[in-house]
Design a protein around this motif. Structure first.
Motif, PDB file in Angstrom:
ATOM      1  N   ASP A  54      -5.987  10.439  -2.692  1.00 32.43           N
ATOM      2  CA  ASP A  54      -6.842  10.241  -1.515  1.00 32.43           C
ATOM      3  C   ASP A  54      -7.192   8.766  -1.338  1.00 32.43           C
ATOM      4  N   LYS A  55      -7.527   8.119  -2.438  1.00 34.74           N
ATOM      5  CA  LYS A  55      -7.893   6.696  -2.400  1.00 34.74           C
ATOM      6  C   LYS A  55      -6.731   5.843  -1.915  1.00 34.74           C
ATOM      7  N   ARG A  56      -5.543   6.116  -2.434  1.00 35.58           N
ATOM      8  CA  ARG A  56      -4.380   5.312  -2.046  1.00 35.58           C
ATOM      9  C   ARG A  56      -3.904   5.662  -0.635  1.00 35.58           C
ATOM     10  N   ASN A  57      -4.057   6.903  -0.253  1.00 33.62           N
ATOM     11  CA  ASN A  57      -3.722   7.310   1.106  1.00 33.62           C
ATOM     12  C   ASN A  57      -4.616   6.575   2.105  1.00 33.62           C
ATOM     13  N   ALA A  71       0.838  -1.209   0.000  1.00 31.07           N
ATOM     14  CA  ALA A  71       0.000   0.000   0.000  1.00 31.07           C
ATOM     15  C   ALA A  71       0.870   1.255   0.000  1.00 31.07           C
ATOM     16  N   PHE A  72       1.975   1.231   0.745  1.00 27.40           N
ATOM     17  CA  PHE A  72       2.869   2.381   0.762  1.00 27.40           C
ATOM     18  C   PHE A  72       3.503   2.582  -0.618  1.00 27.40           C
ATOM     19  N   HIS A  73       3.945   1.504  -1.228  1.00 30.52           N
ATOM     20  CA  HIS A  73       4.579   1.613  -2.551  1.00 30.52           C
ATOM     21  C   HIS A  73       3.608   2.196  -3.572  1.00 30.52           C
ATOM     22  N   LYS A  74       2.365   1.727  -3.562  1.00 27.26           N
ATOM     23  CA  LYS A  74       1.374   2.221  -4.514  1.00 27.26           C
ATOM     24  C   LYS A  74       1.090   3.697  -4.284  1.00 27.26           C
ATOM     25  N   LEU A  75       1.030   4.114  -3.015  1.00 24.84           N
ATOM     26  CA  LEU A  75       0.801   5.524  -2.702  1.00 24.84           C
ATOM     27  C   LEU A  75       1.979   6.378  -3.159  1.00 24.84           C
ATOM     28  N   SER A  76       3.192   5.874  -2.975  1.00 19.24           N
ATOM     29  CA  SER A  76       4.393   6.659  -3.311  1.00 19.24           C
ATOM     30  C   SER A  76       4.554   6.875  -4.812  1.00 19.24           C
ATOM     31  N   LEU A  77       3.822   6.106  -5.623  1.00 20.99           N
ATOM     32  CA  LEU A  77       3.918   6.261  -7.075  1.00 20.99           C
ATOM     33  C   LEU A  77       3.165   7.486  -7.584  1.00 20.99           C
ATOM     34  N   ILE A  78       2.286   8.048  -6.758  1.00 22.42           N
ATOM     35  CA  ILE A  78       1.540   9.245  -7.163  1.00 22.42           C
ATOM     36  C   ILE A  78       2.440  10.468  -7.069  1.00 22.42           C
ATOM     37  N   VAL A 100      -0.366  21.236  -1.632  1.00 29.19           N
ATOM     38  CA  VAL A 100      -0.210  19.925  -1.022  1.00 29.19           C
ATOM     39  C   VAL A 100       0.848  20.032   0.072  1.00 29.19           C
ATOM     40  N   ARG A 101       0.540  19.532   1.244  1.00 29.06           N
ATOM     41  CA  ARG A 101       1.458  19.677   2.375  1.00 29.06           C
ATOM     42  C   ARG A 101       2.749  18.915   2.113  1.00 29.06           C
ATOM     43  N   PRO A 102       3.902  19.606   2.178  1.00 26.28           N
ATOM     44  CA  PRO A 102       5.171  18.927   1.936  1.00 26.28           C
ATOM     45  C   PRO A 102       5.512  17.972   3.075  1.00 26.28           C
ATOM     46  N   GLY A 103       6.276  16.947   2.743  1.00 27.60           N
ATOM     47  CA  GLY A 103       6.752  16.029   3.769  1.00 27.60           C
ATOM     48  C   GLY A 103       5.825  14.882   4.093  1.00 27.60           C
ATOM     49  N   VAL A 104       4.650  14.819   3.451  1.00 29.12           N
ATOM     50  CA  VAL A 104       3.691  13.755   3.764  1.00 29.12           C
ATOM     51  C   VAL A 104       4.281  12.379   3.453  1.00 29.12           C
ATOM     52  N   GLY A 105       4.964  12.268   2.323  1.00 28.80           N
ATOM     53  CA  GLY A 105       5.547  10.987   1.944  1.00 28.80           C
ATOM     54  C   GLY A 105       6.552  10.483   2.971  1.00 28.80           C
ATOM     55  N   ARG A 131       1.337  17.012  -9.131  1.00 27.62           N
ATOM     56  CA  ARG A 131       0.268  17.110 -10.132  1.00 27.62           C
ATOM     57  C   ARG A 131      -1.103  17.273  -9.505  1.00 27.62           C
ATOM     58  N   MET A 132      -1.191  17.151  -8.173  1.00 30.43           N
ATOM     59  CA  MET A 132      -2.495  17.105  -7.531  1.00 30.43           C
ATOM     60  C   MET A 132      -3.267  18.404  -7.668  1.00 30.43           C
ATOM     61  N   ARG A 133      -2.581  19.537  -7.641  1.00 29.75           N
ATOM     62  CA  ARG A 133      -3.282  20.823  -7.761  1.00 29.75           C
ATOM     63  C   ARG A 133      -3.771  21.075  -9.176  1.00 29.75           C
ATOM     64  N   LYS A 134      -3.183  20.372 -10.145  1.00 31.68           N
ATOM     65  CA  LYS A 134      -3.557  20.586 -11.540  1.00 31.68           C
ATOM     66  C   LYS A 134      -4.595  19.574 -12.027  1.00 31.68           C
TER      67      LYS A 134
END
Length: 242
Positions: A150-153, A127-134, A193-198, A138-141
């Protein structure tokens, strides 16, 4: 085939093709919840049964049953004879949600770390690997990318507590998570997007896999609190348009 046999067969086919009342209510409940959480139905908006009936193409009774389920989730308020509204949002509400989320999340996480097996560990890593691929840049665009993140988070945090057994903790955690997601939806178009989330996610994962429950829970509380700090920057007229 005789006429009675044909009628019996037609009834069976009809029963298969048409969803049960319970299934239909659950479907509409899920669609309404999605539209509230994503902000399509705004805070304090009047939820008129006839308008919703036309929107979701179901009966008025189905709409009412779905709305009552959402009242139990604290996403909708009932005004007696005056009908239903989308629950309001406020910083006080967000503060309370945040406090309770930290309690439920860490209770579930601590139990999950204690009980998790190899399958739990591999689920967390995947689940972490799949989330890290986003690509969060690009989220603001792209709303589509933001929704996928959001779904992967959500899937990542679900994987972390997947081994927890307490159904009550999981139930209340689920309600609180979706209540907090409303604030994320309000902030997406306003805040960066809040930095450092990853890095935060990786630190929580590493602590959980190391079976360091105290560290994993502390990092999770800090993670949730940072989200509160970000959401609290939403302008007051957006939080409470009156």
């Amino acid at each position: 085939m005789s006429a009675p046999q044909a009628k019996q067969l037609a009834r069976k086919i009809h029963a298969v093709e048409l969803p049960s009342v319970k299934t239909l209510i659950e479907k509409v409940y899920g669609e309404l919840k999605r539209d509230i959480v994503r902000g399509y139905l705004r805070p304090r908006a009047k939820l008129r049964v006839e308008a919703l009936r036309a929107r979701y193409q179901v009966s008025s009774s189905t709409i009412r049953e779905a709305l009552l389920l959402l009242v139990a989730d604290a996403l909708v308020t009932s005004e007696g004879q005056r009908g239903f509204r989308v629950a309001p949002v406020s910083l006080d509400d967000l503060r309370e949600i945040t406090t309770l989320r930290k309690m439920m999340e860490t209770m579930a996480l601590r139990e999950s770390i204690a009980l998790g097996d190899d399958n739990w560990e591999s689920g967390v890593v995947a689940a972490f690997h799949k989330l890290s691929l986003i690509d969060t840049r690009r989220m603001r665009k792209s709303e589509e990318v933001a929704r996928e993140w959001d779904k992967r988070n959500h899937a990542f945090h679900e994987a972390l507590i997947a081994a927890a057994k307490s159904s009550w903790v999981r139930h209340f955690r689920h309600i609180l998570y979706h209540s907090s997601e409303r604030y994320r939806a309000l902030s997406v178009a306003i805040l960066n997007v809040r930095p450092g989330v990853g890095q935060e996610h990786k630190a929580i994962m590493d602590a959980a896999l190391a079976r360091d429950a105290d560290l994993a829970c502390r990092l999770t509380e800090e993670h949730i609190e940072r989200n509160f700090a970000m959401f609290s920057r939403i302008p007051k007229d957006v939080l409470d348009p009156g």
